[in-house]
Design a protein around this motif. Structure first.
Motif: not given
Length: 558
Positions: A117-129, A163-177
């Motif tokens: 699986a691959w956790m596509a990260d919009f949170e800790d690993a992404t600077a949210p520009t 062959e590719t991993p199953t994609i899982m997405v991590r959205p930003r936490g509740w605290h971020l706008d």
């Protein structure tokens, strides 16, 4: 999908304040924005109330004193009958999961990594520009449709294998706008939309049907929850979103990261709230250490040693891992282990060999404890992780059947750090300052995952660094050589590190370094520390600065 099929208003209430770069209109369609607006209108006030509950808890003082297994939810823990939903398609075998940002190159590398699986990260690993937020959605859109590729600056072309991993997405936490999207209020005012609902909503709207058609589904990781009520809110969002899009109830699945100390006391309740949409829990070790410091910030007897000396074998961390595995398997849920953050180096093969041995030991320990899989931050670590779990699992996709009835974890086990061992050193203080500055310099420039000292640093690891410095400074901790940590000492080290990093830097890099220094000072060298550095840094450097630059660019084009 059309607006009539989704039940959303084709004329969205959202106002877009970010620049519309090439292909952005493919993601920011009226229908997609209308869908996000509907979620924000329905659930934004509940999110605000839950965030206020967090603020109130910390404002009351000494929050760690009140950590306990809840009496009002004991019936959930005492009921042996309930289980979470069985594993969804593509999530049966999770023995090695890649994590990382959603940049084009990272998407290709992750999909070719051999991970399950691959956790596509919009949170800790992404600077949210604004660019990273929308471009990340475009890259996932293309990846799901088999049309993602990448050519680097040297002309080398990267393509995705069969062959590719199953994609899982991590959205930003509740605290971020998300400041670049605002929702018009009834009274005529506008407010930023929760970043979590932007990341979740845009991804789900555009990709749910395509994922289902491929035999999988929209899967997520949920970060930084502090209570089962926050998990309940996510579950209600899932239910409403599925109704709006006309997809079956339970299609959405989510793994919740247990990465705050309060959440450790509500693991079963969190699983229960998400049970029809749950795909398990993850041991988010870095944020968990950060949360431990925050919850006991006022306690001198909860000072932790140098960051490098706090490991998963530290007693309070081992207790947390034991409880997570026991809780998950008792309810039929996956237990996913923590991050292996090492970045291999061709220039230092000896260090690489030693780090791979440590990674093997770490993943073997997790597999032996009963975890069903674990995280790695670099493709070169995937096989090491796989091998460690294959040694325990064999051909089995997981070890959900493995129960831990003999495990008994108490409140004291979870919060007592007195047996952690290790020591605070001046070198550890200097390392915390340096890593914070190097990472924050990259973050304000748009990079959320940064290799420093052959380790992949992200927002969570820097939160530990800056909070440790605050904790040591606040309690005037004495280091192993007898040095007292004072503001004068920290500022002297800060100045020395800035001078060293600036020596060979060009003007833009020095500008980013100045910004990093400001963020560090405003989130560490203050009496009242902010909950997250990202709030201050985002508002001052990713929003204000980008809007200023956008305005200047528009004037230049006029």
């Amino acid at each position: 999908m059309t607006s009539s099929e989704t039940g959303t208003d084709p004329a969205p209430a959202l106002q877009v304040h970010g620049e519309l770069l090439p292909r952005f209109e493919e993601i920011l369609t009226p229908e997609a924005l209308g869908f996000v607006a509907t979620l924000a209108e329905r659930f934004g006030s509940r999110r605000d109330e839950l965030l206020q509950a967090r603020v109130d808890r910390y404002a009351a003082g000494r929050p760690g004193d009140h950590l306990a297994f809840r009496e009002d939810t004991a019936a959930v823990r005492d009921d042996p009958a309930w289980r979470v939903a069985p594993p969804a398609p593509g999530l049966e075998d999770r023995r090695a999961e890649m994590t990382g940002p959603t940049t084009r190159k990272m998407v290709v590398n992750a999909l070719n990594s051999g991970a399950r699986a691959w956790m596509a990260d919009f949170e800790d690993a992404t600077a949210p520009t604004w660019f990273n937020v929308v471009d990340g959605q475009l890259n996932l859109y293309d990846a799901i449709r088999g049309q993602v590729d990448f050519t680097d600056e040297r002309g080398k072309r990267y393509e995705v294998g069969a062959e590719t991993p199953t994609i899982m997405v991590r959205p930003r936490g509740w605290h971020l706008d998300e400041a670049h999207l605002t929702l018009r209020q009834a009274q005529g005012t506008e407010r930023a939309v929760p970043g979590s609902l932007v990341d979740f909503g845009l991804y789900l709207f555009h990709n749910a049907a395509a994922l289902i058609a491929k035999g999988a589904g929209p899967y997520f990781y949920l970060p930084k929850l502090e209570s089962h009520l926050e998990a309940r809110l996510w579950n209600d969002v899932f239910t409403a979103a599925q109704e709006l899009l006309g997809i079956p109830y339970g299609t959405i699945r989510a793994t919740c990261l247990i990465e705050t100390t309060p959440a450790a006391f509500e693991m079963e309740e969190i699983l229960y709230e998400l049970r029809d949409h749950s795909s398990g829990l993850n041991a988010g070790r870095w944020d968990y250490i950060f949360s431990m410091i925050k919850n006991f910030a006022e306690d001198a007897d909860h000072v932790l040693p140098d960051r490098s000396q706090v490991t998963m074998t530290s007693p309070f961390m081992a207790a947390y891992a034991d409880l997570l595995v026991k809780t998950c398997h008792a309810r039929g849920a996956h237990a996913i282990g923590g991050m292996a953050a090492f970045v291999p180096s061709r220039s230092n093969p000896d260090a690489t060999t030693a780090a791979l041995a440590k990674t093997t030991a770490d993943k073997s320990r997790e597999a032996g404890l009963g975890f069903d899989g674990s995280w790695v931050a670099h493709p070169a670590l995937v096989q090491t992780c796989l091998d460690a779990f294959v040694a325990v699992l064999g051909d089995r996709p997981n070890q959900l059947e493995r129960q831990r009835p003999g495990v008994s974890v108490t409140r004291k086990d979870l919060v007592d750090v007195s047996t952690t061992g290790g020591e605070v050193t001046v070198d550890g203080l200097r390392t915390n300052v340096r890593i914070s500055l190097e990472y924050l310099s990259a973050w304000v420039g748009g990079a959320g995952a940064v290799a420093i000292d052959n380790l992949m640093e992200d927002a969570a690891t820097v939160e530990i660094s800056r909070m440790q410095v605050w904790h040591w400074l606040h309690h005037r901790v004495r280091t192993a050589d007898g040095t007292v940590v004072t503001e004068e000492l920290v500022r002297r080290i800060l100045a020395e590190v800035v001078d060293t990093l600036a020596a060979d830097a060009d003007e833009p890099a020095r500008g980013r370094l100045d910004a990093a220094r400001e963020v560090f000072e405003q989130t560490c060298l203050v009496e009242e520390w902010p909950q997250f550095f990202t709030g201050y840094a985002y508002g001052h450097f990713l929003v204000e600065q980008s809007l200023i630059e956008q305005g200047l660019a528009e004037q230049g084009r006029a």
